[in-house]
Scaffold this motif. Structure first.
Motif, short mmCIF file in Angstrom:
data_model
loop_
_atom_site.label_atom_id
_atom_site.label_comp_id
_atom_site.label_asym_id
_atom_site.label_seq_id
_atom_site.Cartn_x
_atom_site.Cartn_y
_atom_site.Cartn_z
N SER A 181 0.85 -1.26 0.00
CA SER A 181 0.19 0.05 0.02
C SER A 181 0.91 1.02 -0.12
O SER A 181 2.10 1.11 -0.02
CB SER A 181 -0.82 0.16 1.36
N ASN A 182 0.32 2.38 0.03
CA ASN A 182 0.69 3.64 0.18
C ASN A 182 1.99 4.00 -0.82
O ASN A 182 2.83 4.75 -0.54
CB ASN A 182 1.22 3.86 1.71
N VAL A 230 4.29 2.10 -1.63
CA VAL A 230 5.84 1.59 -1.17
C VAL A 230 6.02 0.63 -2.10
O VAL A 230 5.37 -0.30 -2.71
CB VAL A 230 5.76 1.11 0.35
N ALA A 264 4.07 1.25 6.46
CA ALA A 264 3.63 2.13 5.17
C ALA A 264 3.05 0.90 4.16
O ALA A 264 1.80 1.23 3.52
CB ALA A 264 4.48 2.83 4.74
N ALA A 265 3.80 0.12 4.06
CA ALA A 265 3.43 -1.05 2.82
C ALA A 265 2.18 -1.82 3.29
O ALA A 265 1.63 -2.24 2.39
CB ALA A 265 4.66 -1.86 2.55
N SER A 266 1.96 -2.07 4.44
CA SER A 266 0.96 -2.98 4.97
C SER A 266 -0.53 -2.45 4.88
O SER A 266 -1.44 -3.14 4.72
CB SER A 266 1.26 -3.33 6.48
N GLY A 267 -0.54 -1.13 4.85
CA GLY A 267 -1.99 -0.21 4.51
C GLY A 267 -2.66 -0.57 6.12
O GLY A 267 -3.77 -0.04 5.98
#
Lengths: 258, 258
Positions: free
Chosen positions: A237-238, A240, B135-138
């Protein structure tokens, strides 16, 4: 002795030596010998070492175990440690029951298993963290090539927080060859890549699966990627683009348990 | 201006300043400004800086964005950066839309969410990796106290691989107070501990859950542990006692997605 006996004796010897891991440096050796259940094959010391409490303690543990203690010239010791700069006049051959060569593993393949394979991981912190997570996860092991990446050194041992001595590690000289052999025996070879279209969540292998982690900057190398029959991504997400490789390896190793 | 207008203006201003993150150091500032979509509030420079290509590039980006550029004495700059040793004569206030204070988050609580909270994480590499994974996990965000642990510095920014600028981060002054408030609003507060008896696999929260990661050596602190209504462990094999804290945080953040 007949040729048959000769060959059997050689195989036995080979099998024994394949379980040895040589580590070096005073603190790493001391900490390794403090691990419960650790088995020492040989302790190697430079005859130029000046007396030191840490050496006395190490020698005492080795003697208590009945391990062989060998004294060498500084130069000869550095041929054993393969790291003259960091060995600090000491090396030890440990017998690690979780440590084996790829051909031994290939000869006794379980029907179903998972491995993490490393393709050019260069950062010792990452390698140590991966070893720690693989050991803790209980998957079949870590496939670690002897070339083209970080090797087991004091920084790696430290980052593994002692888990190196408990981790099932399979060494191979050539990752491509070993993965090819595993593929021929029916294992799914899976490259982790942020460009893949299949999410790990949608991949539930029957049988064996090897998850290949690529280099921190360049990812899985081209020749290994070509060999893989699965390309998997972890959804992100976001915006990355990628995760730390030790995090990725840990997510794969633990996903059935969390 | 009436008192009401006055107070509204103050709130607006406060809300704006709460979204600002000040970072320092030439390379970290340069790399931050190269991030797509980054918004600069103010660029701060020491008037003692000698001309340098990296400064020219940074000033050029700030000018293009119409950001305010302020010159200070070296001493005044170090009061802005709060790190005279590492600021290298430069700091920048960034407007990060994922960055907020705990009271703002508490006022608009989603019905269901997950957070990772940090209780005394001291290693900047770990903090950076956690930011990258969160951040990547959401998941909804990272609850990061302003005291008692590693703070956002150049090492953290580097370890986050740029994800700092995309990570939902909730700042709080006192972790115990903020967790108490979240608990009062119905959130499950979960301490991660290798001594816990409940496995994360058996914990499937309805509603909100905060996963608290403790210090690398000492784990979750006593007063926070007392507050928690869940104590969870990640199951571990081979006698390994604990995982790296960034790995633990990543497993929690990603577990619904892998």
């Amino acid at each position: 002795m007949t040729n048959k006996q000769d060959s059997d004796a050689y195989k036995q010897k080979r099998k024994f030596f394949d379980k040895l891991l040589t580590i070096y440096g005073r603190k790493p050796v001391q900490e390794a010998l403090q691990q419960p259940g650790i088995e020492i094959h040989r302790l190697h010391l430079a005859d130029s070492n000046k007396p030191a409490a840490v050496l006395d303690e190490i020698i005492c543990i080795a003697e208590r175990q009945g391990a062989e203690i060998c004294y060498h010239s500084k130069q000869a010791l550095s041929r054993i440690s393969k790291n003259a700069k960091q060995d600090q006049g000491i090396a030890v051959d440990l017998i690690l029951h979780g440590y084996q060569q790829a051909d031994a593993f290939l000869q006794n393949l379980p029907r179903q298993f998972e491995l993490i394979a490393l393709d050019g991981i260069t950062n010792p912190q990452n390698l140590g963290m991966i070893i720690r997570s693989v050991a803790a996860s209980g998957i079949a092991g870590l496939l670690l090539p002897t070339k083209g990446g970080a090797q087991i050194d004091p920084l790696v041992i430290k980052a593994s927080a002692g888990a190196l001595f408990r981790c099932p590690i399979i060494r191979c000289d050539n990752l491509h060859d070993t993965l090819s052999q595993l593929k021929a025996k029916g294992a799914q070879i899976c490259a982790l890549s942020s460009h893949a279209t299949t999410s790990v969540k949608d991949f539930n292998p029957q049988g064996a699966a090897i998850y290949v982690m690529g280099n921190e900057t360049h990812g899985v190398s081209d020749d290994i990627a070509k060999l893989c029959n699965q390309h998997l991504k972890i959804p992100m997400s976001n915006g990355v683009e990628s995760l730390n490789v030790a995090v990725t390896a840990s997510l794969l190793a633990f996903r059935s348990q969390i």
